[in-house]
Every structure is written in structure tokens, then in C-alpha cells.
Design a protein around this motif. Structure first.
Motif, mmCIF file in Angstrom:
data_model
loop_
_atom_site.group_PDB
_atom_site.id
_atom_site.type_symbol
_atom_site.label_atom_id
_atom_site.label_comp_id
_atom_site.label_asym_id
_atom_site.label_seq_id
_atom_site.Cartn_x
_atom_site.Cartn_y
_atom_site.Cartn_z
ATOM 1 N N GLY A 29 0.835 -1.191 0.000
ATOM 2 C CA GLY A 29 0.000 0.000 0.000
ATOM 3 C C GLY A 29 0.874 1.246 0.000
ATOM 4 O O GLY A 29 2.089 1.183 0.258
ATOM 5 N N GLU A 30 0.253 2.361 -0.278
ATOM 6 C CA GLU A 30 1.001 3.614 -0.297
ATOM 7 C C GLU A 30 1.510 3.967 1.093
ATOM 8 O O GLU A 30 0.965 3.528 2.101
ATOM 9 C CB GLU A 30 0.111 4.748 -0.821
ATOM 10 C CG GLU A 30 -0.329 4.585 -2.257
ATOM 11 C CD GLU A 30 -1.200 5.743 -2.709
ATOM 12 O OE1 GLU A 30 -1.410 6.668 -1.896
ATOM 13 O OE2 GLU A 30 -1.673 5.705 -3.846
ATOM 14 N N ALA A 33 -0.690 4.609 4.329
ATOM 15 C CA ALA A 33 -2.016 3.995 4.151
ATOM 16 C C ALA A 33 -2.424 3.167 5.366
ATOM 17 O O ALA A 33 -3.610 2.908 5.566
ATOM 18 C CB ALA A 33 -2.014 3.115 2.902
ATOM 19 N N VAL A 506 -3.803 -5.368 -0.354
ATOM 20 C CA VAL A 506 -3.447 -3.960 -0.513
ATOM 21 C C VAL A 506 -4.219 -3.147 0.522
ATOM 22 O O VAL A 506 -5.434 -3.307 0.676
ATOM 23 C CB VAL A 506 -3.780 -3.449 -1.925
ATOM 24 C CG1 VAL A 506 -3.460 -1.955 -2.039
ATOM 25 C CG2 VAL A 506 -3.000 -4.240 -2.967
ATOM 26 N N GLU A 508 -5.567 0.395 1.317
ATOM 27 C CA GLU A 508 -5.900 1.613 0.582
ATOM 28 C C GLU A 508 -6.576 2.613 1.501
ATOM 29 O O GLU A 508 -7.389 2.237 2.363
ATOM 30 C CB GLU A 508 -6.847 1.284 -0.588
ATOM 31 C CG GLU A 508 -6.228 0.342 -1.609
ATOM 32 C CD GLU A 508 -7.230 -0.079 -2.672
ATOM 33 O OE1 GLU A 508 -6.840 -0.142 -3.853
ATOM 34 O OE2 GLU A 508 -8.399 -0.335 -2.306
ATOM 35 N N LYS A 509 -6.231 3.872 1.334
ATOM 36 C CA LYS A 509 -6.825 4.893 2.181
ATOM 37 C C LYS A 509 -7.716 5.814 1.363
ATOM 38 O O LYS A 509 -7.509 6.007 0.163
ATOM 39 C CB LYS A 509 -5.753 5.694 2.909
ATOM 40 C CG LYS A 509 -4.849 6.519 2.016
ATOM 41 C CD LYS A 509 -3.838 7.294 2.858
ATOM 42 C CE LYS A 509 -2.896 8.115 1.964
ATOM 43 N NZ LYS A 509 -1.915 8.882 2.763
ATOM 44 N N GLU A 531 -1.224 -3.191 -9.025
ATOM 45 C CA GLU A 531 -0.573 -2.803 -7.776
ATOM 46 C C GLU A 531 0.939 -2.879 -7.891
ATOM 47 O O GLU A 531 1.662 -1.987 -7.432
ATOM 48 C CB GLU A 531 -1.075 -3.690 -6.631
ATOM 49 C CG GLU A 531 -0.353 -3.511 -5.299
ATOM 50 C CD GLU A 531 -0.488 -2.122 -4.689
ATOM 51 O OE1 GLU A 531 0.248 -1.825 -3.723
ATOM 52 O OE2 GLU A 531 -1.316 -1.323 -5.187
ATOM 53 N N ASP A 540 -0.247 4.787 -11.899
ATOM 54 C CA ASP A 540 -1.271 3.760 -12.111
ATOM 55 C C ASP A 540 -1.541 3.610 -13.597
ATOM 56 O O ASP A 540 -1.831 4.587 -14.295
ATOM 57 C CB ASP A 540 -2.576 4.143 -11.413
ATOM 58 C CG ASP A 540 -2.413 4.166 -9.898
ATOM 59 O OD1 ASP A 540 -1.590 3.386 -9.398
ATOM 60 O OD2 ASP A 540 -3.103 4.976 -9.251
#
Length: 565
Positions: A29-30, A33, A506, A508-509, A531, A540
């Protein structure tokens, strides 16, 4: 093995469920996140200290639940805590509120420490704190002993049993020696008292009997006058003349009634009763006469009694309120004297047993050293081979054993020495290894030790810190190898590592302008390619990034020979 993990209102995560299984699970994940909340939640299930700041903003509580497959040992532990299994699994729960933290095992509330007791042996979290632990000699010794296997474990168990016994005996001996002066003083006091009692030779109840005799001798004149007066009243004497006496009056009464007994049958029993009274009075008169005959003044006896009572009172002032108390004190004192005299004998016995244990401990400590030395030589080659595959071909790593004061784990000081380059002298790992190097050393050790990891769960956070490119690929490949024997959960920011996973989640926020919320979802096939492309390119959906991601997945599948997800 963990089969499911649910996280609710922890950090930025609102509500997420991770379905887990054997093999390699990646969590990506980022940045920001909330990936580390996955590791934090597992730490909470292991009983780690909770902070109220982990509760999601606006929520009244945070919840973490984990389902773990239970073997027979774990089932017994759960039953012992009052919990129940659910279809062969145990549900572990941790609830955080602003005021308290609760832990539940199989539905039963338990102390936090019970969580680690249930699954602490099965789940290991490798994060920054574990890297720091790897730098400590104690942790390094644990790693070496784990590699050495069952033979060392058996010798170490025997050694630790003897070591614990040795410490207990030494403590007992030191206590006896420290109290030797006190024992000598107590022994002298007790022996003095026993000698004093033995010299006086008191008899049970003697003081009571002597006090009674003294009172009688002191009142002999009064006793004689009263007894004579009573005797005269009963039977008279030469000086009483015709003065009536009790015996005479009773005799007169009996004769009066006997004269009319023939006229009335009811009189006969009364005559008999008066006769019995006369006999009783005659017995009393006889006893009084004997009492008077023996009632003589004896000043010498009275003086002796006073002297004897004075001697007995000297004992009762020191050893009890009565002679019987004094005799009881003497019995207890004699037993205590035997115990105190046995103190020196016990010290000698302890010295012999301690000497015997010293020999046994030295022998077992030598065996531990030999087993560790052999294991260290083998482990060095295996770990250096792994480090070479992790782009550290020139790295040198060895377990250095130095003689040390005998302790609970033997007589070895174990230190892991490391050098990343041939020109550098090996030095303590914690002092010379960078964060990335520590990560690789830790992973190399886990891969080598993986044969003993069946049924365990390893959680890695920041295992790829400070690395990238080809090294990251090798880390992914090694994690996949470890996952052949154990369950592996990895929080990573590198696509090269995530590509080797059997399943991929993943984090994700989302931000509505007021509250940031994170969710967790599993990605497969196309979404997984997207991803990995994002992780590599930071963008992306670019064609180049997607092609690179597909190639990476194919390379990982070929390397690990696992089907795609």
C-alpha cells in the motif's frame, strides 16, 4: 497457523478482514495507508502493550481478532484458560478502549500474558525491534542454540536443572554461614537454660503441690483446732462429759424409731437410713482422728519448701509461668539445640553436594561449548551462502565463542561478528551492520533455520529496508523458500518482494476531507499487476509499468514454481 485476521477501528483502518493461509502473504500500500497496522494488530494478539492513540478517531474502541489452527498442546492451553475451540481453531481477541485493554482466548477473558503463552511460540514478528534484538549476545546465543538442535537442547536442559539446584544450595550455605554467629549465641543461651533446668530437676506439677503443702503447714494450728472441734462435735472426748454428740444423737434417734418399728412398717426404712447416717458419721470421725494424728507442725519442712519454691520461681521467671511450662520449654529447647548443632553438619553436606554439582556443571558446560562450536562452524557456511545470494558475496559472518563466567546458559559468551567487505575486520554485528545489512542477515538466518519452522508464522516488517533491485528479488525468493515450511506474512514496499507472494493484500486509504479511512482488500490477476506497476513506477496504469509488473510476476512464478493468483 493464522487463518484469519480482523482489524476494526485500529489506526486509520475502519474494518478489514484478511483471509490467511499457508505460504507467503504480502501486504502492500502507499506510504501512510496503514500497512503497519497489520503488524501492530498481530503484536496486540501476542499481548504487546496497547496505546489508546491506536483507537481510530471517532471510535469508542478498537478490535483485533485472529483465528489460529490449534494443535493438541494449544487446545489444552485454551481449555486451561476456560476457553473453547471453534471447529479446531481458537479465536484470539484484543479489545482496546480509552480506559482499558482486554484479552480473550476462545471467548474467555484472560490476562494479557496468556496470549503469548498460547501462541507466542508459534508467531514471530520481525520488525525494527527484532533487528535490534539480533544485535544482543543473548539473542545471538538463542539463534545458535536453535540451529544446534535437539542434542544441545537436551544437554542444556540438564545443565539448567543442575544450575538451578547449585544456586539454591549455594544460597542455603551462604545463609547458614552468615547466621553462624547468631546460631552460636542462640545455642549458648539454650544450653545455659537446659543446664539450669537439669540442675534444678523440677517435676511436673511440683510447684502446685508444694504451694498447697506450704499453706497447710503455715495454718497447722488453725487446722488442728478446727479438726478437733469437729471431732468432738461428732464423737466427743474425755473432757466433754455428758455433752451430746452427733453420733450419740443419731444413735438415740435410731433407737427411738426401732422401738416402734413393729407398729408401723413405714418406720423400718427410716431406721435403716438413720443407721446409714450413723455409719457415715463414724467414718468421718475416724478420718478426722487420723487427720489430727498426722497434723504436726514441721518448721524444717516448711523452710525446705520455701527454699525449693524459690528455686522453682527462678525457672518460671525465665522459662514459663509454671513448672509444666518450664518443662515444655526444655523439650523445645533440646530439639532446637539438636537443629543448631546440625547447622555445621549441614554446611559440610552442602559443600560436598555443591562440589559434586560443580563438576557436573563444568562437564555439561564443556559439552555445550563443543556443540555450539560445531554448530557455529556449519551455520557460518550456510548463512554466508544465503548472504551471497542476497548480493553480499564478500560478507563474512561467524559466531565467536569466548570463555565466560558460568551462568544459566553455560560458560560461553556468544557474539555474532560481521564484515560486509573483505578488507574489514569482523566486528560485533550491531556495531557495524547497516539497517539493510541487518535485514539481510536476519532473513538469511531465518531461511537457514526454516527446517525447524514447520507450523510457525513469521511476520516481517521492513525486511526490505535499505535494499532494492536484484537484492529485493533475492529477498522475495528467500521469503518464498521460507514459506515452503512456514506461514510468512510480509509488509513490504517493494514489488520485487511482493511478486513472490501466494496472496496479496493492498491497504488503501480514502479521505473525505475530515477523516482518513483505510481498508484492506485482496488483489488477484489484473488488480495485482496494477498494484505491482504502481509500486515500481509510482503511476497507475502505464503500459510500460504493467508490462514490467507482468514480467516480474512470471519471473517470480518460475523461480518459485507456484500458480498465479
Amino acid at each position: 497457523m493464522l487463518t484469519q485476521l480482523r482489524i476494526a477501528s485500529l489506526g486509520v483502518i475502519d474494518d478489514a478482514v484478511l483471509e490467511l493461509g499457508p505460504g507467503f502473504t504480502a501486504v502492500t500500500g502507499e506510504t501512510g495507508a496503514g500497512k503497519t497496522m497489520v503488524v501492530s494488530s498481530l503484536g496486540l494478539l501476542l499481548g504487546e502493550k496497547a496505546e489508546t492513540r491506536l483507537i481510530r478517531h471517532g471510535a469508542s474502541r478498537a478490535l483485533v481478532e485472529g483465528r489460529v489452527g490449534a494443535d493438541a498442546h494449544m487446545a489444552d492451553a485454551v481449555e486451561g484458560l476456560g476457553g473453547e475451540l471453534d471447529d479446531g481453531e481458537v479465536l484470539l481477541t484484543r479489545v482496546l478502549t480509552a480506559s482499558r485493554s482486554r484479552a480473550l482466548v476462545g471467548g474467555a477473558q484472560v490476562p494479557l500474558g496468556a496470549l503469548a503463552d498460547v501462541i507466542g511460540e508459534r508467531v514471530t514478528i520481525h520488525g525494527q525491534s527484532e533487528q535490534l534484538r539480533l544485535g544482543s549476545p543473548d539473542r545471538q546465543r538463542e539463534v545458535l542454540d536453535a540451529f544446534a538442535g535437539a542434542e544441545l537442547a537436551a544437554v542444556l536442559a540438564e545443565y539448567r536443572t543442575d544450575y538451578a539446584r547449585h544456586r539454591a544450595l549455594v544460597a542455603e550455605r551462604e545463609a547458614l554461614v552468615a547466621r553462624s554467629a547468631e546460631r552460636a549465641r542462640e545455642l549458648a543461651m539454650l544450653e545455659f537454660g537446659l543446664t539450669e533446668i537439669e540442675k534444678a530437676d523440677p517435676q511436673s506439677g511440683e510447684d502446685v503441690a508444694l504451694h498447697a503443702e506450704a499453706r497447710r503447714l503455715q495454718a497447722v494450728d488453725d487446722l488442728r483446732a478446727a479438726a478437733r472441734s469437729a471431732l468432738v462435735a461428732l464423737a466427743g472426748d474425755d473432757d466433754s462429759g455428758d455433752h451430746p454428740t452427733a453420733l450419740g444423737l443419731v444413735s438415740t434417734a435410731r433407737k427411738s424409731l426401732a422401738g416402734i418399728a413393729d407398729a408401723d412398717a413405714d418406720i423400718a426404712p427410716l431406721v435403716d437410713r438413720i443407721a446409714e447416717a450413723g455409719y457415715a458419721l463414724a467414718d468421718v470421725a475416724a478420718d478426722l482422728s487420723s487427720y489430727l494424728a498426722g497434723l504436726d507442725a514441721d518448721p524444717a519442712r516448711l523452710e525446705w519448701i520455701a527454699s525449693r519454691l524459690a528455686a522453682l520461681q527462678g525457672l518460671t521467671r525465665r522459662y514459663g509461668s509454671t513448672v509444666d511450662d518450664v518443662l515444655a520449654w526444655g523439650r523445645d529447647a533440646a530439639a532446637r539445640v539438636d537443629a543448631l548443632r546440625g547447622g555445621d553438619e549441614r554446611i559440610a553436606e552442602l559443600a560436598d553436594e555443591i562440589g559434586h554439582l560443580d563438576g557436573a556443571l563444568d562437564e555439561r558446560a564443556g559439552r555445550l561449548t563443543a556443540l555450539r562450536t560445531a554448530a557455529a562452524s556449519t551455520l557460518k557456511g550456510l548463512v554466508e551462502a544465503e548472504l551471497a545470494a542476497l548480493a553480499m558475496p564478500k560478507a563474512s559472518l561467524r559466531f565467536d565463542l569466548a570463555p565466560f563466567e558460568r551462568g544459566p546458559w553455560g560458560a560461553d559468551h556468544v557474539q555474532l561478528l560481521f564484515s560486509a567487505n573483505p578488507g574489514s575486520a569482523p566486528a560485533p554485528l550491531a556495531r557495524v551492520a547497516s539497517g539493510g545489512e541487518l535485514s539481510r542477515v536476519r532473513l538469511a538466518l531465518e531461511v537457514v533455520l526454516a527446517a525447524d519452522s514447520t507450523g510457525r508464522t513469521f511476520v516481517f516488517d521492513e525486511v526490505d529496508a535499505g535494499v532494492g533491485g536484484a537484492v529485493a528479488l533475492e529477498i522475495g525468493r528467500r521469503l518464498a523458500r521460507l514459506a515452503e515450511h512456514a506461514q510468512v506474512i510480509v509488509v513490504t514496499h517493494l514489488a520485487q518482494v511482493a511478486a513472490f507472494a501466494d496472496r496479496h493484500y493492498v491497504v488503501e486509504k480514502a479521505d473525505d476531507g475530515q477523516v482518513t479511512t483505510a481498508g484492506v482488500r485482496e488483489v488477484t490477476v489484473t488488480e495485482r499487476v496494477d498494484e505491482l506497476a504502481r509500486m515500481m513506477a509510482g503511476l497507475d496504469g502505464t503500459d510500460a509499468a504493467r508490462r514490467h509488473a507482468e514480467e516480474l510476476l512470471q519471473a517470480a512464478r518460475r523461480a518459485s514454481r507456484r500458480p498465479s493468483r
